[in-house]
Design a protein around this motif. Structure first.
Motif, short mmCIF file in Angstrom:
data_model
loop_
_atom_site.label_atom_id
_atom_site.label_comp_id
_atom_site.label_asym_id
_atom_site.label_seq_id
_atom_site.Cartn_x
_atom_site.Cartn_y
_atom_site.Cartn_z
N HIS A 177 -4.55 -0.55 6.21
CA HIS A 177 -4.58 -0.16 7.63
C HIS A 177 -5.28 -1.16 8.54
N HIS A 208 -8.81 2.35 1.83
CA HIS A 208 -8.39 2.58 3.21
C HIS A 208 -9.56 2.21 4.12
N HIS A 256 1.44 5.43 -2.06
CA HIS A 256 1.02 6.49 -2.98
C HIS A 256 2.35 7.00 -3.52
N ASP A 273 2.73 3.05 2.87
CA ASP A 273 1.88 4.22 2.69
C ASP A 273 2.69 5.28 1.94
N HIS A 323 0.85 -1.21 0.00
CA HIS A 323 0.00 0.00 0.00
C HIS A 323 0.87 1.24 0.00
ZN LIG Z 1 -2.76 5.38 2.13
#
Ligand SMILES: [Zn+2]
Length: 432
Positions: free
Chosen positions: A248, A211, A64, A299, A62
């Motif tokens: 998460h 998420h 970005h 993340d 996960h």
């Molecule tokens: Zn995220």
């Protein structure tokens, strides 16, 4: 057929044992052909793993990736204030070219730290796909849809774009790119849009990546509005399914853990981000004990602040023990499996293990550093002592992406210079 021999190293096998072996790779098919005792195999080209450790390429479940442009831009705030006051205003200024440059920077960082696959959530996804194509890694990409704060038409357009991007990009970059349908979260996408479009995504057999249960602020409003725990609500709108995974899952109760296990829904655990934003401690050992597939993600770089999966393994082990109040929880072998096999399972790729027939996605670490001496237990070193900068070579789909710390797929210095210039310009625009 062009064959590459990874020679002279020790190899981490799927059962977490380490043995001296050579690894033969079919570069045309991007597949591991054989793992044999030293000296038994020959290839057209060689990759010297002398005195090193050959491990499966790490899977960042996960991230970005383009958020590298915001690394260090805003820190030390809780999630909600951090997003609203700092991150979203700057992200609103990001052009497609900014996203391309940020993705390139993130991908260089990943290749340099042994990551060969990522699952990404963002926008201007065609730019990220182009950067992934050049980087030579694998990626599950998608357009992240948000409907809050938008009018009816804008909201619909955004969710439709997530569906269309997932349909259009699947299989790009010679099959290295797969896709997911991405509602941003259960609180940032309205119920009516979920009820309307999730069945369409399911009918098109698109995996879902969103998420969920990251902070208590995401849990309370759903309990208040629906009288259900967030993952009961997610199940009710059709979001829980095999092939789908949630980032998460910090604040999940026993009912929700059972739901994840029953539906086969995976979890991308993001320990550094959860600590930095003080979101909480995910019950990782309980999730694993229930049979949930848990991978590890960094993340975005703005909440981490790097994309080094070795850091992330260590963080996952540490916070996993703290959450369980048990030093034997989330052990070294477990985090290595989470960052390799489990991540590959979440992304639906046959990677994450050094074995004939698996994808030729691997990294070679140098072991001749003070912080990796002595070598009592190399799996322990992977989890607790190694860092991304110990990676010497990175191979994905049979191609050498980094050889002797030299990234072959990008001009690293040019990428860094462009990233600095674009980061400065976007912050300038956001503050004017
Ligand atoms: Zn995220």
């Amino acid at each position: 057929m062009t064959e590459l021999l990874v020679t002279g190293g020790q190899v981490l096998r799927p059962d977490m044992t380490v043995e001296r072996a050579d690894v033969l790779v079919d570069q045309d098919d991007g597949e591991i052909l054989a793992v044999e005792s030293p000296g038994e195999l020959a290839g057209d080209d060689e990759l010297d793993a002398g005195d090193g450790l050959v491990v499966p390429g790490l899977v960042n479940a996960h991230t970005h990736v383009a958020m590298t442009l915001l690394r260090g831009y805003a820190d030390d705030k809780p999630l909600d204030a951090w997003l609203q006051e700092d991150i979203w205003p700057v992200e609103g200024e990001l052009t497609p070219e900014d996203v391309r440059v940020g993705a390139e920077l993130g991908l260089v960082e990943m290749v340099k730290s042994g990551t060969t696959a990522l699952s990404d959530m963002y926008f201007h996804v065609e730019e990220i796909a182009a950067a992934v194509e050049q980087a030579g890694v694998r990626a599950a990409l998608g357009h992240t849809a948000v409907t809050v704060g938008k009018d009816e038409e804008g909201a619909r357009d955004d969710v439709r774009q997530s569906l269309e991007t997932a349909r259009d990009l699947d299989g790009a970059a010679d099959g290295r790119i797969s896709t997911t349908f991405q509602p941003h979260s259960l609180t940032t996408v309205g119920e009516r849009y979920l009820r309307e479009y999730v069945p369409e995504a399911n009918a098109a057999e698109l995996p879902v990546h969103l998420h969920a249960n990251e902070t208590t602020d995401e849990v309370t409003p759903i309990v208040d509005e629906h009288g259900l725990r967030p993952l009961e609500y997610a199940d009710d709108v059709g979001l829980l399914a095999e092939d789908s995974f949630l980032a998460h899952c910090v604040h999940v109760d026993e009912t929700e853990i059972d739901l994840l296990a029953e539906t086969g829904t995976g979890v991308a655990h993001c320990p550094a981000s959860n600590m930095k934003l003080a979101s909480g401690m995910a019950p990782v050992q309980r999730l694993l004990d229930a049979g949930v597939t848990v991978g590890i993600g960094t993340d975005g770089a703005a909440s981490n602040n790097d994309l080094d999966m070795f850091d992330e393994m260590r963080d996952a082990a540490m916070i996993g023990k703290l959450a369980a109040d048990d030093a034997s929880a989330v052990a070294a072998e477990t985090v290595v499996e989470m960052a390799t096999e489990n991540g590959a399972e979440l992304l639906g790729i046959d990677s994450g293990r050094i074995e004939p027939g698996a994808n030729a996605d691997l990294a070679v670490l140098s072991l001749d550093s003070p912080h990796l001496t002595p070598a009592h237990d190399l799996v322990s070193h992977l989890a607790y002592a190694a860092t991304g900068s110990d990676v010497r070579h990175t191979v994905c789909d049979g191609e050498v992406l980094m050889r002797d710390r030299d990234v072959t797929v990008f001009d690293e210095e040019a990428v860094r210079e462009r990233a600095q210039a674009h980061a400065d310009a976007v912050v300038d625009r956001a503050s004017n």
